[in-house]
Design a protein around this motif. Sequence first.
Motif, PDB file in Angstrom:
ATOM      1  N   TYR A   1       0.840  -1.197   0.000  1.00 14.81           N
ATOM      2  CA  TYR A   1       0.000   0.000   0.000  1.00 14.81           C
ATOM      3  C   TYR A   1       0.875   1.247   0.000  1.00 14.81           C
ATOM      4  O   TYR A   1       2.029   1.226   0.453  1.00 14.81           O
ATOM      5  CB  TYR A   1      -0.871   0.008   1.261  1.00 14.81           C
TER       6      TYR A   1
ATOM      7  N   GLU B   1      -3.472  -8.845   2.291  1.00 15.22           N
ATOM      8  CA  GLU B   1      -2.216  -9.173   1.605  1.00 15.22           C
ATOM      9  C   GLU B   1      -2.523  -9.638   0.183  1.00 15.22           C
ATOM     10  O   GLU B   1      -3.449 -10.404  -0.031  1.00 15.22           O
ATOM     11  CB  GLU B   1      -1.459 -10.277   2.364  1.00 15.22           C
ATOM     12  N   THR B   2      -1.751  -9.149  -0.776  1.00 10.53           N
ATOM     13  CA  THR B   2      -1.893  -9.634  -2.149  1.00 10.53           C
ATOM     14  C   THR B   2      -0.556 -10.217  -2.599  1.00 10.53           C
ATOM     15  O   THR B   2       0.496  -9.860  -2.059  1.00 10.53           O
ATOM     16  CB  THR B   2      -2.326  -8.512  -3.112  1.00 10.53           C
ATOM     17  N   GLU B   3      -0.626 -11.132  -3.557  1.00 10.25           N
ATOM     18  CA  GLU B   3       0.568 -11.893  -3.949  1.00 10.25           C
ATOM     19  C   GLU B   3       1.190 -11.332  -5.227  1.00 10.25           C
ATOM     20  O   GLU B   3       0.494 -11.163  -6.226  1.00 10.25           O
ATOM     21  CB  GLU B   3       0.200 -13.358  -4.238  1.00 10.25           C
ATOM     22  N   GLU B   4       2.498 -11.138  -5.142  1.00  7.82           N
ATOM     23  CA  GLU B   4       3.228 -10.697  -6.326  1.00  7.82           C
ATOM     24  C   GLU B   4       3.046 -11.722  -7.462  1.00  7.82           C
ATOM     25  O   GLU B   4       2.832 -11.352  -8.616  1.00  7.82           O
ATOM     26  CB  GLU B   4       4.710 -10.577  -5.944  1.00  7.82           C
TER      27      GLU B   4
ATOM     28  N   TYR C   1      -0.661  -9.225  -7.841  1.00  6.40           N
ATOM     29  CA  TYR C   1      -1.234  -8.400  -6.759  1.00  6.40           C
ATOM     30  C   TYR C   1      -2.762  -8.293  -6.875  1.00  6.40           C
ATOM     31  O   TYR C   1      -3.353  -7.307  -6.437  1.00  6.40           O
ATOM     32  CB  TYR C   1      -0.605  -7.000  -6.732  1.00  6.40           C
TER      33      TYR C   1
ATOM     34  N   SER D   1      -6.033   1.827  -7.679  1.00  4.63           N
ATOM     35  CA  SER D   1      -5.776   1.168  -8.961  1.00  4.63           C
ATOM     36  C   SER D   1      -5.724   2.208 -10.069  1.00  4.63           C
ATOM     37  O   SER D   1      -6.699   2.927 -10.257  1.00  4.63           O
ATOM     38  CB  SER D   1      -6.904   0.156  -9.220  1.00  4.63           C
TER      39      SER D   1
ATOM     40  N   CYS E   1      -1.938   0.994  -8.748  1.00  5.21           N
ATOM     41  CA  CYS E   1      -1.449   1.051  -7.366  1.00  5.21           C
ATOM     42  C   CYS E   1      -0.006   1.546  -7.268  1.00  5.21           C
ATOM     43  O   CYS E   1       0.866   1.055  -7.972  1.00  5.21           O
ATOM     44  CB  CYS E   1      -1.559  -0.361  -6.774  1.00  5.21           C
TER      45      CYS E   1
ATOM     46  N   THR F   1       3.042  -0.891  -6.546  1.00  8.10           N
ATOM     47  CA  THR F   1       3.266  -2.088  -7.373  1.00  8.10           C
ATOM     48  C   THR F   1       3.048  -1.848  -8.864  1.00  8.10           C
ATOM     49  O   THR F   1       3.529  -2.612  -9.692  1.00  8.10           O
ATOM     50  CB  THR F   1       2.311  -3.227  -6.958  1.00  8.10           C
TER      51      THR F   1
ATOM     52  N   ALA G   1       0.306  -2.393 -10.179  1.00  2.00           N
ATOM     53  CA  ALA G   1      -0.776  -3.305 -10.555  1.00  2.00           C
ATOM     54  C   ALA G   1      -2.073  -2.514 -10.685  1.00  2.00           C
ATOM     55  O   ALA G   1      -2.214  -1.437 -10.103  1.00  2.00           O
ATOM     56  CB  ALA G   1      -0.928  -4.399  -9.501  1.00  2.00           C
TER      57      ALA G   1
ATOM     58  N   ALA H   1       6.148  -4.286   2.255  1.00  8.25           N
ATOM     59  CA  ALA H   1       6.704  -5.383   1.439  1.00  8.25           C
ATOM     60  C   ALA H   1       8.226  -5.338   1.511  1.00  8.25           C
ATOM     61  O   ALA H   1       8.879  -4.701   0.686  1.00  8.25           O
ATOM     62  CB  ALA H   1       6.239  -5.270  -0.004  1.00  8.25           C
TER      63      ALA H   1
END
Length: 387
Positions: free
Chosen positions: A123, A142-145, A149, A171, A173, A176, A178, A358
Amino acid sequence: MKVSARLAGISPSLTLEVTSKAKALKKAGVDIVSFAAGEPDFDTPLHIRNAAKAAIDSGKTRYTPAKGMAELIEAVREKFRRDNGLEYSPASIVISCGAKHSLFNAFQAICSPGDEVIIPAPYWVTYPEQVRLAGAEPVYLETEESRGYGIDREKLESLVTERTRAILVSSPCNPTGAAYGRDDLEFIAELACRRDLSLISDEIYEKLVFDGFEAISPASLGEEVKERTIVVNGVSKTYAMTGWRIGYLAAPENAAKAISSFQSHSTSNPATPSQYAALAALTGDQGCVEEMRRAFQERRDLMVERLNRIAGITCTVPRGTFYVFPNIAGLGKPSLELASELLDQARIAVVPGAAFGADTNIRMSFADSAENLNQGLDRLEEYVKTL
Ligand code: PMP
Ligand code: GLU
């Protein structure tokens, strides 16, 4: 002096701090390549600067209504119509001193003590602090690389409790790069309606998207979700206007009215010449936006390609923003240590991923010339060889 309990635990924005440290070192003659910048390297387009100069010269230097001048509110309404298919009344729009200020106002408007706000991680540093300053608690999704994400729907749903007040949607983001597709946004919108939640949608990177991707505002997915959403946007990133400090939000009228009153007791109106500049940005020729977007896409390609050639580093391809968020787990150092070594030994500035929740990543901005990016990447390559 005794500092209030409210501010006692607050930490400075690390993104701003690293950026100003790099700028100060450069100014002092130290040879630094900075990947820290959270702002476009382009100058504000000429027609926008001229509009501000003309405003100053014609005496447009007094207060405007606290929520911004009527012409700019009209231009923002037209922007929402044109770009997002969203129809808002003038009473739904509030102009503020940057999107950061709009977000601050939004959290103040909807959060009460004990509330929780769900924030997808990684974030942007400022969200959790602003949520806490509004008396609420951030809860991280939590989001996954490895999954780009994207939102894990079951996980998101399991985080919703009686205390959940809102979900933050960011978004594209920062950090990231993403961005959510329609499917994920429809799920979030449906969940908000079903569980009686609000959405705060930060759309500041809306125009900085690549490979034909189009960012969707969740507010545009239906009347019910629109009535639950505060859309935040601004001119900082789209028009290279970070220093002018103009952001805006669109909200249901009762929330916008509360925010407008709140703002009338805090900052009053955002700087009047800046409002004229933003008016020129939103109503003028949009060619400059596409020109900058294209340049960012070329630089993104350069960054991703070169980073993925460095042993120990992997880099996903951002759909938007001007950041890459390479994974540095293969280098065997936490992000703060790596960032500090990179500054001291390789003379490059990056933002440690720890700032964004992260620790296996670093954030590198590509808002700089290809020449500087290449020079910085050369240094990174050389440094990694020494490990
Ligand atoms: N949201 C995100 C995700 C950002 O990266 C930024 C940049 N600081 C902002 C909001 C705030 O932008 P502004 O300069 O308009 O306050
Ligand atoms: N959004 C930029 C960044 O994340 C600007 C700095 C800030 O406002 O935090 O670096």
